[in-house]
Enzyme design. Structure first.
Site, PDB file in Angstrom:
ATOM      1  N   LYS A  36       0.844  -1.206   0.000  1.00  9.16           N
ATOM      2  CA  LYS A  36       0.000   0.000   0.000  1.00  9.16           C
ATOM      3  C   LYS A  36       0.875   1.251   0.000  1.00  9.16           C
ATOM      4  O   LYS A  36       0.615   2.220  -0.711  1.00  9.16           O
ATOM      5  CB  LYS A  36      -0.899   0.009   1.242  1.00  9.16           C
ATOM      6  CG  LYS A  36      -2.193  -0.768   1.127  1.00  9.16           C
ATOM      7  CD  LYS A  36      -3.065  -0.415   2.336  1.00  9.16           C
ATOM      8  CE  LYS A  36      -4.256  -1.323   2.471  1.00  9.16           C
ATOM      9  NZ  LYS A  36      -4.992  -1.068   3.730  1.00  9.16           N
ATOM     10  N   GLU A 160     -18.917   4.349   1.794  1.00  2.00           N
ATOM     11  CA  GLU A 160     -18.074   3.996   0.648  1.00  2.00           C
ATOM     12  C   GLU A 160     -18.804   4.397  -0.628  1.00  2.00           C
ATOM     13  O   GLU A 160     -20.005   4.252  -0.747  1.00  2.00           O
ATOM     14  CB  GLU A 160     -17.776   2.495   0.649  1.00  2.00           C
ATOM     15  CG  GLU A 160     -16.786   2.117   1.741  1.00  2.00           C
ATOM     16  CD  GLU A 160     -16.388   0.649   1.678  1.00  2.00           C
ATOM     17  OE1 GLU A 160     -16.185   0.041   2.735  1.00  2.00           O
ATOM     18  OE2 GLU A 160     -16.310   0.106   0.561  1.00  2.00           O
ATOM     19  N   CYS A 268     -18.741  -2.255   7.429  1.00  3.01           N
ATOM     20  CA  CYS A 268     -19.182  -1.528   8.631  1.00  3.01           C
ATOM     21  C   CYS A 268     -20.414  -2.124   9.308  1.00  3.01           C
ATOM     22  O   CYS A 268     -20.332  -2.571  10.447  1.00  3.01           O
ATOM     23  CB  CYS A 268     -19.413  -0.066   8.269  1.00  3.01           C
ATOM     24  SG  CYS A 268     -17.886   0.728   7.753  1.00  3.01           S
TER      25      CYS A 268
HETATM   26  C1  UDX Z   1     -22.246   2.858   6.297  1.00  3.56           C
HETATM   27  C2  UDX Z   1     -22.871   4.102   6.891  1.00  3.56           C
HETATM   28  O1  UDX Z   1     -23.849   4.607   5.984  1.00  3.56           O
HETATM   29  C3  UDX Z   1     -21.801   5.171   7.108  1.00  3.56           C
HETATM   30  O2  UDX Z   1     -22.378   6.310   7.730  1.00  3.56           O
HETATM   31  C4  UDX Z   1     -20.712   4.586   8.026  1.00  3.56           C
HETATM   32  O3  UDX Z   1     -19.696   5.533   8.266  1.00  3.56           O
HETATM   33  C5  UDX Z   1     -20.126   3.333   7.390  1.00  3.56           C
HETATM   34  O4  UDX Z   1     -21.161   2.375   7.141  1.00  3.56           O
HETATM   35  P1  UDX Z   1     -21.425   1.990   3.941  1.00  3.56           P
HETATM   36  O5  UDX Z   1     -21.271   0.705   4.673  1.00  3.56           O
HETATM   37  O6  UDX Z   1     -20.333   2.485   3.079  1.00  3.56           O
HETATM   38  O7  UDX Z   1     -21.732   3.179   5.021  1.00  3.56           O
HETATM   39  O8  UDX Z   1     -22.695   1.845   2.992  1.00  3.56           O
HETATM   40  P2  UDX Z   1     -24.241   2.228   3.057  1.00  3.56           P
HETATM   41  O9  UDX Z   1     -24.524   3.109   1.924  1.00  3.56           O
HETATM   42  O10 UDX Z   1     -24.632   2.668   4.411  1.00  3.56           O
HETATM   43  O11 UDX Z   1     -24.948   0.786   2.758  1.00  3.56           O
HETATM   44  C6  UDX Z   1     -24.683  -0.258   3.640  1.00  3.56           C
HETATM   45  C7  UDX Z   1     -25.420  -1.495   3.151  1.00  3.56           C
HETATM   46  O12 UDX Z   1     -26.832  -1.322   3.343  1.00  3.56           O
HETATM   47  C8  UDX Z   1     -25.220  -1.814   1.664  1.00  3.56           C
HETATM   48  O13 UDX Z   1     -25.021  -3.218   1.516  1.00  3.56           O
HETATM   49  C9  UDX Z   1     -26.538  -1.406   1.027  1.00  3.56           C
HETATM   50  O14 UDX Z   1     -26.851  -2.213  -0.101  1.00  3.56           O
HETATM   51  C10 UDX Z   1     -27.522  -1.687   2.152  1.00  3.56           C
HETATM   52  N1  UDX Z   1     -28.747  -0.898   2.071  1.00  3.56           N
HETATM   53  C11 UDX Z   1     -28.668   0.460   2.167  1.00  3.56           C
HETATM   54  C12 UDX Z   1     -29.969  -1.560   1.949  1.00  3.56           C
HETATM   55  O15 UDX Z   1     -30.021  -2.784   1.850  1.00  3.56           O
HETATM   56  N2  UDX Z   1     -31.108  -0.817   1.915  1.00  3.56           N
HETATM   57  C13 UDX Z   1     -31.085   0.552   2.006  1.00  3.56           C
HETATM   58  O16 UDX Z   1     -32.153   1.170   1.955  1.00  3.56           O
HETATM   59  C14 UDX Z   1     -29.830   1.210   2.137  1.00  3.56           C
END
Ligand code: UDX
Length: 468
Positions: A36, A160, A268
């Protein structure tokens, strides 16, 4: 302008370093992974995050962003604020592994001979920052040093795929501090990112640490609730998307994070939900709601596979199932805890042949499944080769397909794991549409009836009569 040090060049650390360097701070980032580190020195971002490479390149050109591979060298720059953004992976019992957090704290303590605010930005259980303070103090004591320092918690809320945007335009900045000096130091750093002062929220360290878990857990809970509701919708003839719209129109509920599907993945939600459950057990306060949310999330993937199996009368041996989408969500190459991994494993165990395509996640999936899968070079190739299609990630390029192209699928059936296709149009193209919480649409397609379409004139008459 402040002199900053960031430890860890992962999703959080590199975004943090690059964004702070863009706002006239002098940032030194420590990355001890040799591969990295080499990539970063060349200005290359080791993962897919829209807009980050440009920021890193700019930081290097302006020399406002510098990379080193050890903490000692970075400490020579006497940074005012030290951000620890190291990984806190899940252990087998769900607890967060804090090995990297405390080894970084120890290394900081060994070289701390100037005042600094040591900020933990990694997601870590309540009480971690206190322990970081103890680790640093112990190192100072070993050297007979009485050097003053402060500690703080500053959780990140970066998604992300939109991390750069989320950093520059935060809903809020949460800081957990113990002193006014630390508070003022962090306020002066974050002021350029906050349109309003009240976006910058200070609280006790423990409160900030719990706020991070609580926020992610609430979002994960909403998703699992909608996913469980979708199963009830399938059994009662409701359309979960209509329910989503109906619920989201209540300002207290809001429209976001109500989309039912195959569940959440990523580095996360799964990890943080399990860590919160573990924290509850550790403190004799079981987080039973989160236990249910975690189970519901794992179950949803199995239910999706069962839906595919049921369509094929419990025998998919030799069936060529096409998979569109491998990453845990669009706009990332990250497949960590992605539902696709479990779904592919189960379909392979059931004897299906799998062909996959994803705009960004292919190489990571190939590292896991190797020759067990067929890797398409584009989305269309999947339609040509497969009997049926399972859509697992709602990339825009999949949504851009014209429904008439789906008839290339030999069995003309689509399993929409993200409820993201237009069911009516897919069905009108002569393709069977199956999803989670939208079963009633399939029933209608069999009847061909219009029992769902209330005649608008009937409605208007009713209204006019009512107004007489
Ligand atoms: C999340 C939090 O949103 C963010 O604030 C934190 O800092 C890190 O974790 P991230 O994991 O990058 O961010 O993605 P996010 O957009 O939150 O989606 C997480 C998961 O939930 C994805 O697999 C997405 O497909 C799913 N999701 C999201 C659903 O299944 N339904 C929804 O309505 C929204």
């Amino acid at each position: 302008m402040k002199k900053l040090m960031v430890i860890g060049g992962g999703y959080v650390g590199l975004v943090t370093a690059a964004c702070f360097s863009r706002k006239d701070n002098q940032v030194i980032l420590v990355e001890n992974n040799p591969e990295k580190f080499e990539l970063l020195k060349q200005g290359k971002v080791p993962f897919y995050e829209p807009g980050l490479d440009a920021l890193v390149y700019e930081g290097i050109q302006k020399e406002s962003l510098v990379f080193v591979d050890n903490i000692a060298q970075a400490m020579e720059h006497k940074p005012e604020i030290i951000f620890s953004c190291v990984g806190t992976p899940s252990q087998s019992d769900g607890a967060a592994d804090l090995t990297y957090v405390f080894s970084a704290a120890k290394e900081i303590g060994k070289h701390l001979d100037f005042y600094a605010v040591v900020v933990n930005k990694s997601t870590a259980p309540v009480g971690t920052v206190r322990k970081i303070k103890e680790v640093i103090a112990a190192e100072l004591e070993k050297r007979g040093s009485s050097q003053a320092f402060d500690v703080a918690s500053n959780p990140e809320f970066l998604r992300e795929g939109s991390a750069v945007n989320d950093f520059f335009i935060p809903d809020r900045v949460i800081v957990g501090v113990e002193s006014d000096q630390a508070l003022q130091t962090l306020w002066m750093l974050y002021k350029p990112f906050c349109q309003e002062h009240d976006q910058f929220i200070d609280m006790a360290v423990e409160s900030a640490e719990l706020t991070k878990y609580a926020s992610n857990a609430m979002l994960a809970l909403r998703i699992s609730f909608m996913n469980q509701l979708a199963l009830l919708a399938d059994k009662t003839g409701a359309d979960i998307q209509a329910v989503e719209t109906g619920m989201g129109s209540d300002k207290r509920i809001g429209k976001q994070f109500l989309r039912a599907g195959i569940g959440y993945g990523g580095s996360c939600f799964p990890k943080d939900v399990k860590a919160l459950i573990h924290m509850g057990k550790e403190n004799n306060q079981p987080m039973t709601l989160m236990q249910e949310a975690d189970c519901a999330n794992e179950l949803q993937r199995n239910i999706f596979v069962e839906k595919i199996l049921a369509y094929y009368a419990n025998d998919i041996k030799g069936k060529r199932i096409g998979i569109w989408g491998l990453t845990f969500k669009p706009h990332t190459d990250d497949i960590r805890c992605a539902p696709a991994i479990d779904i592919i494993r189960k379909l392979l165990d059931l004897g299906a042949e799998i062909i996959v395509y994803d705009p960004a996640g292919m190489r990571h999936i190939e590292n896991i499944f190797g020759k067990q899968l067929t890797y398409a070079t584009n989305a269309l190739q999947v339609l040509v080769y497969a009997h049926s299609l399972a859509l697992l990630t709602e990339w825009e390029e999949f949504l851009a397909f014209n429904e008439t192209e789906f008839v290339m699928l030999k069995d003309r059936v689509i399993f929409d794991g993200r409820n993201c296709l237009d069911a009516d149009r897919v069905r009108k193209a002569g393709v069977t549409y199956l999803a989670l919480g939208r079963q009633m649409l399939t029933d209608v397609s069999k009847d061909g009836g219009d029992r769902l379409h209330i005649q608008t004139d009937t409605v208007s008459n009713t209204r006019s009569e009512a107004s007489l």
